[in-house]
Motif scaffolding. Structure first.
Motif, mmCIF file in Angstrom:
data_model
loop_
_atom_site.group_PDB
_atom_site.id
_atom_site.type_symbol
_atom_site.label_atom_id
_atom_site.label_comp_id
_atom_site.label_asym_id
_atom_site.label_seq_id
_atom_site.Cartn_x
_atom_site.Cartn_y
_atom_site.Cartn_z
ATOM 1 N N GLY A 115 1.053 -1.369 -0.109
ATOM 2 C CA GLY A 115 0.452 0.272 0.242
ATOM 3 C C GLY A 115 0.920 0.916 -0.535
ATOM 4 N N GLY A 116 1.991 1.434 0.078
ATOM 5 C CA GLY A 116 2.393 2.520 0.718
ATOM 6 C C GLY A 116 2.607 3.286 1.433
ATOM 7 N N HIS A 117 2.233 2.865 2.772
ATOM 8 C CA HIS A 117 1.520 4.118 3.757
ATOM 9 C C HIS A 117 2.670 2.752 5.026
ATOM 10 C CE1 HIS A 117 -1.278 5.734 1.808
ATOM 11 N NE2 HIS A 117 -1.951 4.245 0.473
ATOM 12 N N THR A 118 2.557 4.150 5.598
ATOM 13 C CA THR A 118 3.335 3.913 7.085
ATOM 14 C C THR A 118 2.472 3.123 7.863
ATOM 15 O OG1 THR A 118 4.483 5.650 7.562
ATOM 16 C CG2 THR A 118 4.572 4.614 9.017
ATOM 17 N N ALA A 119 2.570 2.143 8.357
ATOM 18 C CA ALA A 119 1.740 1.227 10.072
ATOM 19 C C ALA A 119 2.036 1.341 10.593
ATOM 20 C CB ALA A 119 1.391 0.152 8.928
ATOM 21 N N VAL A 120 1.430 1.212 11.928
ATOM 22 C CA VAL A 120 1.879 1.075 13.288
ATOM 23 C C VAL A 120 1.005 -0.084 13.398
ATOM 24 C CG1 VAL A 120 2.094 2.191 15.370
ATOM 25 C CG2 VAL A 120 1.790 3.631 13.938
ATOM 26 N N VAL A 121 2.135 -1.100 14.361
ATOM 27 C CA VAL A 121 2.091 -2.800 14.946
ATOM 28 C C VAL A 121 2.092 -2.759 16.735
ATOM 29 C CG1 VAL A 121 2.102 -5.303 14.076
ATOM 30 C CG2 VAL A 121 1.977 -3.654 12.124
ATOM 31 N N PRO A 122 1.269 -3.511 17.149
ATOM 32 C CA PRO A 122 1.512 -3.712 18.433
ATOM 33 C C PRO A 122 2.679 -4.756 18.262
ATOM 34 C CG PRO A 122 -0.855 -3.966 18.216
ATOM 35 C CD PRO A 122 0.283 -3.791 16.887
#
Length: 404
Positions: A115-122
């Motif tokens: 997707g090319g978008h930043t993600a925040v993962v626990p």
């Protein structure tokens, strides 16, 4: 005697002197650190220094060796517990704690790569994927992982992942900025690679220009001597072999002026076998410039232009003058002929890449010189119909080492 008062006093004096030296050095170090300015200025310096060191390791692109070294510097910039760099196929580097979570990173990074978008993962989700656990056995990892895309143009070529106790807005933005900075280094590496490929393509174009016309005529000239002068025919075969071996070698984009002049000597020897006394050559070479490094096959096309498009069309004897002189910080090479000359408008069109055909060798050499040394180092050509042609090439004598 070791126990004498004089010996004890001397020992105390030496120790005191050593302490004074250590204190002086320490004060000097502290003063130099304070010279960096305020706390904000020191922080800026440390950031720039870390970015500079990381950039050196990424100039060859995304690869395990460079990423491993750069990740240490980048982790210090973000102040996170761990930092990872990946390409689209796998994790290239992991620096810091929690390396047991490394195998699961690519699975979670897939959504960012797609997707090319930043993600925040626990972090717990990362641990769950790494251990193959189940929701019935909740993981004990705390914190979060910020995964930001590395975009080279419109392509996502990898990610930067930062593992930290918490993922606030500051860390998310900082990780994104680091990923964009890494992307810039990757694009620079790709630009360097494309420049190298362009130079190789231009050398192949010059070789292609040499092969059909010159080789055919040279072989015909050699064949003409086989019955009448077999000794000279054998000598010409050796010169032809040496010329083609040099021209079609597969290593090095650069050579020395001396090697290029030897190539020209062989070329002219073969051309004189065909034209006889119609081609007259004079050379004036300063010995101090012979070791100057120049682009491979940058002089021979200029001499070939003088023979083919200057003297061959003249219909009578012609003269070529080749000089190489020391000109301060430059080696200056000139090739002058008294042939038919070139129409200036046609020459400008050829050098601009607007037309093909005659003189394309001049365009290729001019483009390579400008690419390597800058716009100010292109060919300088003075010519007019019926007035001959004077070509000047200026090359810096002091340059980075090249594979010659």
């Amino acid at each position: 005697m070791p126990d004498s008062p004089l010996y004890t006093a001397a020992a105390i004096a030496v120790i005191a002197m050593a302490i004074a030296v250590v204190v002086a050095v320490g004060l000097k170090v502290l003063r130099s650190f304070r010279d960096l300015g305020t706390d904000a200025e020191q922080a800026t310096y440390k950031t720039l220094h870390a970015a500079s060191r990381a950039g050196q390791h990424l100039r060859t692109g995304l690869n395990p060796a460079g990423a491993a070294k750069a990740s240490r510097q980048l982790r210090s910039l973000l102040g996170c517990d761990a930092l990872a760099i990946t390409d689209t196929a796998g994790v290239l580097a992991w620096d810091g704690a929690g390396e047991e979570l490394k195998p699961a990173l690519m699975g979670l990074a897939a959504r960012v790569l797609d997707g090319g978008h930043t993600a925040v993962v626990p972090a717990a989700e990362l641990q769950l994927a790494a251990t193959g656990g189940s929701p019935a056995q909740p993981p004990d990892a705390e914190g979060a992982v910020v995964i930001a895309p590395i975009k080279a143009g419109t392509r996502v070529v990898g990610v930067v992942a930062a593992l930290a106790p918490s993922a606030g807005a500051g860390l998310v933005r900082a990780t994104g900025e680091v990923a964009e900075w890494v992307a810039t280094q990757v694009e620079l590496a790709e630009l360097d690679a494309s420049r190298t490929l362009l130079m190789e393509a231009e050398v192949r174009a010059l070789r292609a220009q040499i092969s059909p016309h010159f080789i055919y005529n040279s072989l015909n000239a050699i064949a003409s001597f086989i019955n009448t002068d077999p000794v000279r025919a054998r000598e010409l075969v050796v010169e032809f072999a040496d010329f083609t071996r040099y021209s079609f070698r597969r290593h090095g984009d650069f050579t020395t002026l001396a090697e290029e002049l030897r190539c020209i000597d062989r070329y002219l020897l073969l051309e004189r076998a065909r034209f006889g006394d119609r081609v007259q050559v004079s050379l004036r070479i300063a010995p101090e410039v012979l070791s100057t490094v120049i682009p491979f096959l940058s002089l021979q096309p200029l001499v070939e232009n003088a023979v083919r498009h200057g003297l061959e069309a003249k219909g009578g004897p012609g003269h070529i003058s080749i000089t190489a002189e020391d000109s301060g910080a430059f080696a200056e090479v000139t090739i002058e002929d008294d042939g038919v000359g070139i129409d200036p408008e046609q020459l400008r069109s050829v050098l601009a890449g607007h037309s093909d055909g005659d003189h394309v060798g001049l365009r290729n050499v001019d483009a390579r010189l400008r690419q390597v040394y800058g716009e100010e180092c292109g060919l300088v050509i003075e010519t007019a119909p019926g007035e001959g042609t004077l070509i000047t090439m200026r090359v810096p004598k002091s340059q980075p080492r090249h594979d010659a």
